[in-house]
Design an enzyme around this catalytic site. Structure first.
Site, PDB file in Angstrom:
ATOM      1  N   HIS A  95       0.840  -1.326  -0.027  1.00  0.00           N
ATOM      2  CA  HIS A  95       0.016  -0.013   0.131  1.00  0.00           C
ATOM      3  C   HIS A  95       0.945   1.063   0.229  1.00  0.00           C
ATOM      4  O   HIS A  95       0.375   2.284  -0.421  1.00  0.00           O
ATOM      5  CB  HIS A  95      -1.092  -0.111   1.193  1.00  0.00           C
ATOM      6  CG  HIS A  95      -0.579   0.122   2.514  1.00  0.00           C
ATOM      7  ND1 HIS A  95      -0.182  -0.655   3.543  1.00  0.00           N
ATOM      8  CD2 HIS A  95      -0.255   1.552   3.225  1.00  0.00           C
ATOM      9  CE1 HIS A  95       0.146  -0.122   4.574  1.00  0.00           C
ATOM     10  NE2 HIS A  95       0.159   1.169   4.466  1.00  0.00           N
ATOM     11  N   ASP A 232       1.378  -7.782   2.124  1.00  0.00           N
ATOM     12  CA  ASP A 232       1.337  -6.261   2.114  1.00  0.00           C
ATOM     13  C   ASP A 232       2.998  -5.991   1.882  1.00  0.00           C
ATOM     14  O   ASP A 232       3.337  -5.510   2.690  1.00  0.00           O
ATOM     15  CB  ASP A 232       0.722  -5.618   3.130  1.00  0.00           C
ATOM     16  CG  ASP A 232       0.482  -3.964   2.962  1.00  0.00           C
ATOM     17  OD1 ASP A 232       1.098  -3.591   1.949  1.00  0.00           O
ATOM     18  OD2 ASP A 232      -0.231  -3.517   3.669  1.00  0.00           O
ATOM     19  N   SER A 658       3.728   1.933   8.713  1.00  0.00           N
ATOM     20  CA  SER A 658       3.713   1.059   7.471  1.00  0.00           C
ATOM     21  C   SER A 658       4.966   0.749   6.823  1.00  0.00           C
ATOM     22  O   SER A 658       5.457   1.861   6.362  1.00  0.00           O
ATOM     23  CB  SER A 658       2.637   1.710   6.429  1.00  0.00           C
ATOM     24  OG  SER A 658       1.395   1.674   7.257  1.00  0.00           O
TER      25      SER A 658
END
Length: 730
Positions: A95, A232, A658
């Site tokens: 992402h 991810d 992240s």
């Protein structure tokens, strides 16, 4: 401009007899459980804690940003990442690379759904002008320099502008070498300032991203949920000029020779194992007062949820059936959905546990403690009274700023306003320009304007703006900035028909035009931006006044609060502010509700169980085949009997983490942080040791997908991999 307070307190003088020097406070603070997003130089003060969780790396190694493992950690300007080869190969979350994937996608070549893999360096794709890699190489405490010259008689605005000017001067001094980008963020809400220098690499390329059927498996349904089965991850590469220095994107550039990189370990983890996490967490609010929590809970966050839901509904309707528009707005929608679910999670967390009541109790205990300290007199009461006053002013102004944001929810209007403000600021000497509009900022403004070429459809923008203006009219009159209503457009068809800003070349051409040209323009959006500017400046000046008063009062409060926490042996770490931090913890299950315990690992069997053949639970056929045939190889966990996908830890994380590297006790890469559980979202405001869990990608799943599903053999050979029982070098 608001008048200066009638009774001002001298900067940081109130509690000189009350507290120890700040550096000693940090050294004395003792961590509770795994709470804390620590500055690297604090880690040597936490040796006992690192030993407690089982970390083998000497704590001193984290304090030196030029040495392993910290020298391998990088920021992507909103996400975290790390080098995994000596040729600038970077691993981060899917992402975090999503905008680069979306930028290179089209209905004919949809890399979002199909995935992308460059088998050669020549096949790597430009990640886009907004994709940057920041390598932190130094930081220094510049608190004295920033606060020099401040006087008690200054108004809030004068104080704020003085601090901003000192910061701009320190940044200019630091950026004499154009290879570097410098910043001077505040810590502990203005108590300290550090100057941070980062090499800024401007040529970033997309190397590999699996299909979103892997990288975003579960989509928004599974976002912040556990159990999770999301791959991810994605790979980028940093390029520089042949001289080894950052350069503009060019076919002549070469891969950056990263001085350090992480060994990628497939040896795995088990429940209870120690982990370290290094990255650039965005924002936390652990030291907010109860009144600020109630404002967020009762006013700010509910309004944000309503606004996000409405905007998403408009985008969905405006892009439905238009493949080109859906691709262009994919990244925008993903970001809005993530913001929405996080805000909803915060509200759910506030409902589950009354953090404001907890803060009330803490505040009462703090005030009782303060009264008992030597020389605690009426000046302390004055401070607390001023604190309540400036926070109330902040919340009142925030209401009008929210209304302004709703009334200007158009990418074309935002572009016009940014361009006009740049033209205004360009007429001043560079040192006197507003931060964000100096010469150093022009490339970033240009990149934002250029990015719209891949993320704007004029008809969708018009639909969003029309709906936003309707919502604005329903807001309470008191929350709408004075005079704004009469300036807003009545007919959007005319506005969009008489503007050329939707064209990238026309939009970029305005970068070079002066203020007079804007004021004489017949472009409808440019005219609107000019008309709105006085209102915008008025709001900005009011914000400076409020912020200046906050910056005057809150650091004094924080200084006393830290002393109180130190007296209890509680952690003393700054709120996250997008600077490099380290947290630690253990692989751990949790109990979200009575009678329910959730284990710390998921496996590929869970993908099969969730697979429906429909988005967002539509796994690729070749992945399902590999699972059915149990082609697990060295990536099979002996205890789980399968390939692990995701795992939980007790580490302290937030947005911005992240892509953060998750390291084992020896400093080897064993995972990537990408989320937290839904019950953990309120950790930004209050860290609950019992239920706070971060969600990580298990690196064994990434390597397994690369080998068995996407055949990314070139990248597997490039990295230094450590397998069970053997070590394979490139």
């Amino acid at each position: 401009m608001a008048p200066a307070p009638k009774k001002s307190l001298s900067e940081f003088s109130l509690f000189k007899s009350l507290v120890f020097p700040f550096a000693l406070l940090l050294a004395a603070g003792h961590a509770s459980a795994d709470e804390g997003q620590w500055q690297p130089h604090q880690l040597p003060q936490l040796k006992s804690e690192l030993k407690r969780v089982g970390i083998s790396i000497p704590a001193e190694k984290f304090a030196d940003l030029s040495k392993h493992p910290m020298s391998a950690m990088v920021s992507l300007g909103g996400c975290s990442a790390s080098f995994v080869s000596d040729s600038g190969l970077i691993v981060t979350n899917h992402h975090c690379a999503y905008s680069a994937v979306q930028r290179n996608s089209s209905p004919e070549h949809n890399y979002i759904s199909a995935g992308f893999l460059a088998k050669t360096r020549a096949a790597e794709l430009p990640a886009g002008p907004s994709s940057l890699v920041y390598v932190t190489d130094s930081l220094e405490n510049v608190t004295t320099q920033v606060l020099k010259g401040i006087t008690p008689a200054m108004s809030g605005r004068a104080r704020h502008e003085h601090v901003e000017n000192r910061i701009k001067s320190l940044i200019a001094e630091c950026e004499q070498d154009p290879a570097y980008r410098c910043s001077v963020p505040s810590f502990h809400r203005g108590l300290e300032y550090y100057r941070i220098r980062q090499m800024m690499i401007r040529d970033v390329r997309l190397v590999y991203a699996p299909s979103d059927k892997i990288g975003n498996f579960g989509g928004d349904v599974d976002n912040y949920e556990w159990p999770r089965h999301t791959g991810d991850f994605a790979f980028l590469r940093a390029y520089v000029g042949k001289d080894g220095r950052p350069a503009d994107p060019s076919a002549d550039n070469v891969p950056y020779k990263s001085k350090d990189f992480l060994v990628v370990s497939a040896q795995g983890l088990k429940n209870g194992d120690a982990i370290l996490l290094a990255g650039y967490p965005g924002r936390t609010s652990r030291y907010k007062l109860a009144s600020e929590i109630r404002y967020a809970r009762d006013t700010s966050f509910p309004a944000r949820v309503t606004e996000l839901q409405a905007d998403l509904a408009v985008i969905a309707a405006a892009t439905k059936g238009d493949a080109n528009a859906e691709v262009r707005y994919a990244s925008v929608v993903k970001g809005l959905h993530n913001n929405l679910k996080k805000t909803q999670g915060l509200l759910a967390g506030f409902a589950r546990k009354d953090i404001a009541i907890i803060k009330d109790g803490q505040d009462a205990a703090f005030r009782d403690w303060l009264k008992q300290q030597p020389k605690s007199d009426a000046s302390a009461a004055t401070l607390l009274s001023e604190l309540d006053s400036v926070i109330a002013s902040d919340m009142a102004l925030s209401e009008q700023e929210f209304a302004w944001a709703v009334a200007s929810n158009s990418d074309l209007l935002k572009s016009a306003r940014s361009l006009y403000r740049l033209a205004q600021e360009r007429s001043k000497p560079d040192a006197e320009r507003e931060a964000g509009y100096q010469q150093r900022d022009v490339p970033f403004i240009k990149a934002r304007l250029s990015r719209l070429e891949q993320s704007l459809v004029a008809s969708v923008d018009q639909a969003r703006y029309a709906a936003a203006l309707q919502r604005y009219q329903t807001l309470p009159a008191a929350s709408r900035p004075l005079g704004l209503d009469t300036l807003l457009p009545a007919k959007l068809d005319t506005l969009y028909q008489h503007s050329q800003l939707a064209d990238t070349a026309q939009r970029l051409a305005w970068l070079e035009k002066d203020q007079a040209t804007f004021q004489q323009s017949d472009d409808a959006f440019i005219r609107l931006a000019v008309q709105l500017q006085d209102t915008a400046i008025s709001l900005e000046n009011r914000r400076k006044e409020v912020d200046g008063n906050l910056e005057r009062v809150i650091p004094q409060y924080m200084q006393a609060l830290i002393a109180w926490k130190k007296s209890q042996g509680k952690p003393v770490y700054p709120d996250a502010n997008s600077t490099l931090r380290v947290s630690y913890g253990n692989v751990a299950p949790y109990t979200p509700r009575d009678g329910i315990t959730k284990g710390p690992f998921t496996t590929v069997q869970g993908i099969v169980e969730k697979h429906t053949g429909q988005a967002p639970f539509n796994a690729p056929a070749n992945l399902l085949t590999a699972i059915a045939q149990q082609r697990y190889g060295v990536f099979k966990d002996a205890v789980l009997g399968s390939v692990p996908v995701n795992f939980l830890s007790s580490a302290d994380t937030t947005g911005g983490n992240s892509g953060s590297a998750v390291l084992n006790k020896n400093g080897e890469l064993i995972g990537l942080n990408f989320d937290s559980t839904y019950e953990s979202i309120t950790k930004d405001w209050y860290f609950d040791t019992q239920i706070t869990r971060a969600i990580h990608l298990d690196i064994r799943y990434m390597l397994w997908v690369m080998q068995e599903v996407d055949h990314a053999d070139n990248l597997l050979q490039e990295m230094t991999l450590k397998y069970p029982g053997a070590k394979l070098k490139k």
